[in-house]
Design an enzyme around this catalytic site. Structure first.
Site, PDB file in Angstrom:
ATOM      1  N   HIS A 139      44.806  21.185  33.682  1.00 28.54           N
ATOM      2  CA  HIS A 139      43.802  20.129  33.603  1.00 28.54           C
ATOM      3  C   HIS A 139      43.525  19.828  32.155  1.00 28.54           C
ATOM      4  O   HIS A 139      43.533  20.741  31.327  1.00 28.54           O
ATOM      5  CB  HIS A 139      42.503  20.562  34.311  1.00 28.54           C
ATOM      6  CG  HIS A 139      41.621  19.416  34.636  1.00 28.54           C
ATOM      7  ND1 HIS A 139      40.763  18.864  33.711  1.00 28.54           N
ATOM      8  CD2 HIS A 139      41.500  18.680  35.758  1.00 28.54           C
ATOM      9  CE1 HIS A 139      40.146  17.851  34.267  1.00 28.54           C
ATOM     10  NE2 HIS A 139      40.564  17.704  35.512  1.00 28.54           N
ATOM     11  N   ASP A 168      43.007  19.169  43.008  1.00 27.13           N
ATOM     12  CA  ASP A 168      43.994  18.473  43.829  1.00 27.13           C
ATOM     13  C   ASP A 168      45.003  19.397  44.463  1.00 27.13           C
ATOM     14  O   ASP A 168      45.703  19.007  45.402  1.00 27.13           O
ATOM     15  CB  ASP A 168      44.709  17.410  42.990  1.00 27.13           C
ATOM     16  CG  ASP A 168      43.787  16.257  42.715  1.00 27.13           C
ATOM     17  OD1 ASP A 168      42.986  15.952  43.615  1.00 27.13           O
ATOM     18  OD2 ASP A 168      43.822  15.704  41.617  1.00 27.13           O
TER      19      ASP A 168
HETATM   20  N1  ACO Z   1      53.462  22.749  35.031  1.00 26.37           N
HETATM   21  C1  ACO Z   1      54.165  23.310  34.010  1.00 26.37           C
HETATM   22  N2  ACO Z   1      53.799  23.253  32.711  1.00 26.37           N
HETATM   23  C2  ACO Z   1      52.647  22.607  32.440  1.00 26.37           C
HETATM   24  C3  ACO Z   1      51.857  22.001  33.442  1.00 26.37           C
HETATM   25  C4  ACO Z   1      52.303  22.105  34.777  1.00 26.37           C
HETATM   26  N3  ACO Z   1      51.579  21.559  35.766  1.00 26.37           N
HETATM   27  N4  ACO Z   1      50.773  21.423  32.873  1.00 26.37           N
HETATM   28  C5  ACO Z   1      50.871  21.642  31.558  1.00 26.37           C
HETATM   29  N5  ACO Z   1      52.004  22.356  31.295  1.00 26.37           N
HETATM   30  C6  ACO Z   1      52.430  22.875  29.983  1.00 26.37           C
HETATM   31  C7  ACO Z   1      53.006  21.779  29.104  1.00 26.37           C
HETATM   32  O1  ACO Z   1      54.398  21.664  29.274  1.00 26.37           O
HETATM   33  C8  ACO Z   1      52.608  22.250  27.735  1.00 26.37           C
HETATM   34  O2  ACO Z   1      53.486  23.293  27.367  1.00 26.37           O
HETATM   35  P1  ACO Z   1      53.875  23.538  25.810  1.00 26.37           P
HETATM   36  O3  ACO Z   1      52.575  23.860  25.129  1.00 26.37           O
HETATM   37  O4  ACO Z   1      54.845  24.660  25.851  1.00 26.37           O
HETATM   38  O5  ACO Z   1      54.482  22.241  25.353  1.00 26.37           O
HETATM   39  C9  ACO Z   1      51.238  22.885  27.946  1.00 26.37           C
HETATM   40  O6  ACO Z   1      51.240  23.328  29.316  1.00 26.37           O
HETATM   41  C10 ACO Z   1      50.063  21.922  27.720  1.00 26.37           C
HETATM   42  O7  ACO Z   1      50.277  20.768  28.539  1.00 26.37           O
HETATM   43  P2  ACO Z   1      49.757  19.310  28.195  1.00 26.37           P
HETATM   44  O8  ACO Z   1      50.569  18.325  28.976  1.00 26.37           O
HETATM   45  O9  ACO Z   1      49.689  19.145  26.715  1.00 26.37           O
HETATM   46  O10 ACO Z   1      48.298  19.364  28.744  1.00 26.37           O
HETATM   47  P3  ACO Z   1      47.390  18.106  28.993  1.00 26.37           P
HETATM   48  O11 ACO Z   1      45.989  18.577  28.857  1.00 26.37           O
HETATM   49  O12 ACO Z   1      47.822  16.947  28.176  1.00 26.37           O
HETATM   50  O13 ACO Z   1      47.741  17.719  30.517  1.00 26.37           O
HETATM   51  C11 ACO Z   1      47.716  17.576  32.851  1.00 26.37           C
HETATM   52  C12 ACO Z   1      46.947  17.996  31.596  1.00 26.37           C
HETATM   53  C13 ACO Z   1      48.202  16.130  32.741  1.00 26.37           C
HETATM   54  C14 ACO Z   1      46.767  17.650  34.049  1.00 26.37           C
HETATM   55  C15 ACO Z   1      48.914  18.542  33.050  1.00 26.37           C
HETATM   56  O14 ACO Z   1      48.468  19.869  33.144  1.00 26.37           O
HETATM   57  C16 ACO Z   1      49.775  18.166  34.258  1.00 26.37           C
HETATM   58  O15 ACO Z   1      50.668  17.330  34.136  1.00 26.37           O
HETATM   59  N6  ACO Z   1      49.495  18.803  35.456  1.00 26.37           N
HETATM   60  C17 ACO Z   1      50.191  18.452  36.664  1.00 26.37           C
HETATM   61  C18 ACO Z   1      49.616  17.179  37.265  1.00 26.37           C
HETATM   62  C19 ACO Z   1      48.240  17.383  37.883  1.00 26.37           C
HETATM   63  O16 ACO Z   1      48.010  18.318  38.630  1.00 26.37           O
HETATM   64  N7  ACO Z   1      47.315  16.452  37.588  1.00 26.37           N
HETATM   65  C20 ACO Z   1      45.966  16.461  38.161  1.00 26.37           C
HETATM   66  C21 ACO Z   1      44.916  16.585  37.118  1.00 26.37           C
HETATM   67  S1  ACO Z   1      43.355  16.780  37.881  1.00 26.37           S
HETATM   68  C22 ACO Z   1      42.846  15.227  38.292  1.00 26.37           C
HETATM   69  O17 ACO Z   1      43.260  14.208  37.799  1.00 26.37           O
HETATM   70  C23 ACO Z   1      41.839  15.178  39.328  1.00 26.37           C
END
Ligand code: ACO
Length: 428
Positions: free
Chosen positions: A307, A364
């Site tokens: 998140h 979610d």
């Molecule tokens: N699976 C695997 N790796 C992940 C995931 C995931 N779900 N989420 C983040 N990471 C990793 C990234 O690759 C990154 O790794 P790195 O540091 O080695 O490059 C690190 O964790 C940080 O990730 P970011 O994308 O920079 O985090 P950000 O805060 O921008 O993104 C987000 C948050 C978009 C929710 C992300 O975690 C994601 O894509 N999750 C899956 C989709 C999801 O469940 N979305 C629902 C959000 S809740 C809502 O809207 C109600």
């Protein structure tokens, strides 16, 4: 003495006020930055460090896992309040009295009929249309059926627009589902509670009575409360920025619905279920998908994990996990998809990749499982999220208009070509 922050640009110091919120959050007020520095701006793609407004609606602390609407904890509201009470609280700032509650519901019910011509629009959609495409279009269409703009200076006018959308949106949600399922488009029942009415409108079969299941009613009420607001997320910021051009409430909401659709935001609940289905179809090997999620060469992400702001745990996920167990237990559902979900959750919580990056199951991850148990098709999940988020969007739109915020218009750092001469086509 008022606190300030100093920014040093090439030896020249500039002072900016430090603002403190009621929860002691601190912000540097850089409103004057561009003017005093002769054009310097801040760059913060994704707005990870940028506050777009001051707000008194929702407080969340991602590190501590706190979420409060108007000061009330999400845990207490989910346990003790109804969705309509929460809607009133978010929009008007206080929990309604008994009298206000009854009036609010009656006013919503009085608006729960849409112009019958809207059926023609629903009919025109192909059955294959994604429900989010249908619901955002229908919400936008409401502007055509209700062309008078809201006079935001009149509380009465504002109130009328609010009860109108709260009354009509559930009908549009139900019609979106019924169109997909080839069922007759129907209206609800004024004798029912808000959530009971939603369920009946969605699921009533033409040849039998609809029997309410209290466990399902309570779970949906809770789900809607948990989704009702989440401060300046992608869709809410979209609603505020659209409304900042003085676009009307329904048009701003329609923009917010489109923003919610994406799989990184509200579309995640659908993406979670699709991911679980795909894992099942591939033999149920959760370890294989854990490895894919960790592989930087592979675009696959574990949907429902991580998140933007909750870097400890998502408080909504805790509440909903319990609700999921109750619903599945009560409905006697034994779902292999759930076993895969539990397996993934366990592995991720013990895996250093996820632990180090603070990637926990978000709301979610579980909401899709409950919706599935309720018989809601996967592609309708995000529509249900929109139904829950509606009061939050309305509250944020109202606050933005009452605060008389300026039009939202970010700057950019241009990194393209500098000026060059046009080359005629025969010389390219
Ligand atoms: N699976 C695997 N790796 C992940 C995931 C995931 N779900 N989420 C983040 N990471 C990793 C990234 O690759 C990154 O790794 P790195 O540091 O080695 O490059 C690190 O964790 C940080 O990730 P970011 O994308 O920079 O985090 P950000 O805060 O921008 O993104 C987000 C948050 C978009 C929710 C992300 O975690 C994601 O894509 N999750 C899956 C989709 C999801 O469940 N979305 C629902 C959000 S809740 C809502 O809207 C109600």
């Amino acid at each position: 003495m008022a606190k300030t922050a100093t920014i040093d640009i090439d030896g020249q110091k500039y002072e900016f006020p430090l603002l403190t919120g009621t929860e002691n959050e601190v912000a540097i007020d850089i409103k004057s930055l561009r003017g005093v520095t002769n054009g310097v701006i801040t760059l913060d793609s994704g707005y990870k460090n940028t506050g777009s407004c001051t707000s008194s609606i929702t407080f969340l602390d991602g590190e501590k896992g706190i979420l409060r609407y108007r000061g009330y904890s999400i845990e207490e509201l989910a346990e003790k309040a109804s969705f309509l009470e929460v809607a009133y609280l978010l929009i008007f700032g206080e929990l309604p009295t008994q009298e206000q509650s009854v009036k609010f519901h009656n006013d919503i019910k009085a608006q729960s009929v849409v112009d019958d011509d809207v059926r023609k629009i629903v009919d025109a959609f192909p059955k294959s249309a994604h429900p989010m495409g249908i619901i955002s279009s229908l919400t936008s269409a409401l502007t055509a059926f209700n062309p008078s703009s809201v006079n935001v200076k009149s509380e009465e006018d504002m109130y009328k627009a609010i009860v109108k959308i709260l009354g009509k949106f559930p009908v549009l949600v139900a019609w979106t589902l019924r169109k997909k399922q080839g069922l007759p488009l129907d209206y609800g029942d004024k004798n029912l509670g808000y959530v009971e009415n939603v369920l009946k409108m969605m699921f009533k079969q033409p040849n039998e009575d609809y029997v309410q299941n209290q466990v399902v009613v309570d779970a949906l009420d809770k789900l809607l409360i948990l989704h009702a607001d989440h401060e300046q997320n992608c869709s809410t910021s979209t609603v505020r920025i659209t409304g900042s051009s003085h676009a009307g409430l329904f048009a701003s909401l329609s923009a917010g619905i489109s923003a919610l659709w994406g799989p990184l935001h509200g579309g995640a609940n659908q993406a979670v279920l699709e991911m679980l289905e795909a894992i099942k179809a591939d033999g149920g090997d959760t370890k294989k998908y854990m490895a894919k999620a960790k592989d930087k060469e592979d675009p696959f992400r574990l949907m429902g994990f991580g998140h933007r702001v909750y870097k400890n745990f998502d408080p909504r996920a805790r509440i909903i996990k319990k609700a999921a167990d109750e619903v599945l237990g009560d409905l006697g559902i034994d779902d292999p998809i759930l076993d895969i979900a539990k397996g993934l959750e366990k592995e991720a919580l013990e895996d250093s990749y996820f632990v180090d990056r603070k990637l926990y199951p978000n709301v979610d991850f579980y909401s899709g499982i409950i919706y599935r148990a309720m018989g809601i098709p996967t592609d309708m999940f995000t529509v249900m999220f929109a139904l829950g988020r509606l009061p939050g969007w309305i509250a944020q739109w109202r606050e933005m208009r009452l605060n008389v915020e300026p039009i939202g218009r970010p700057r950019q750092l241009y990194i393209g070509e500098t000026e060059r001469a046009f080359v005629p086509v025969d010389q390219r």
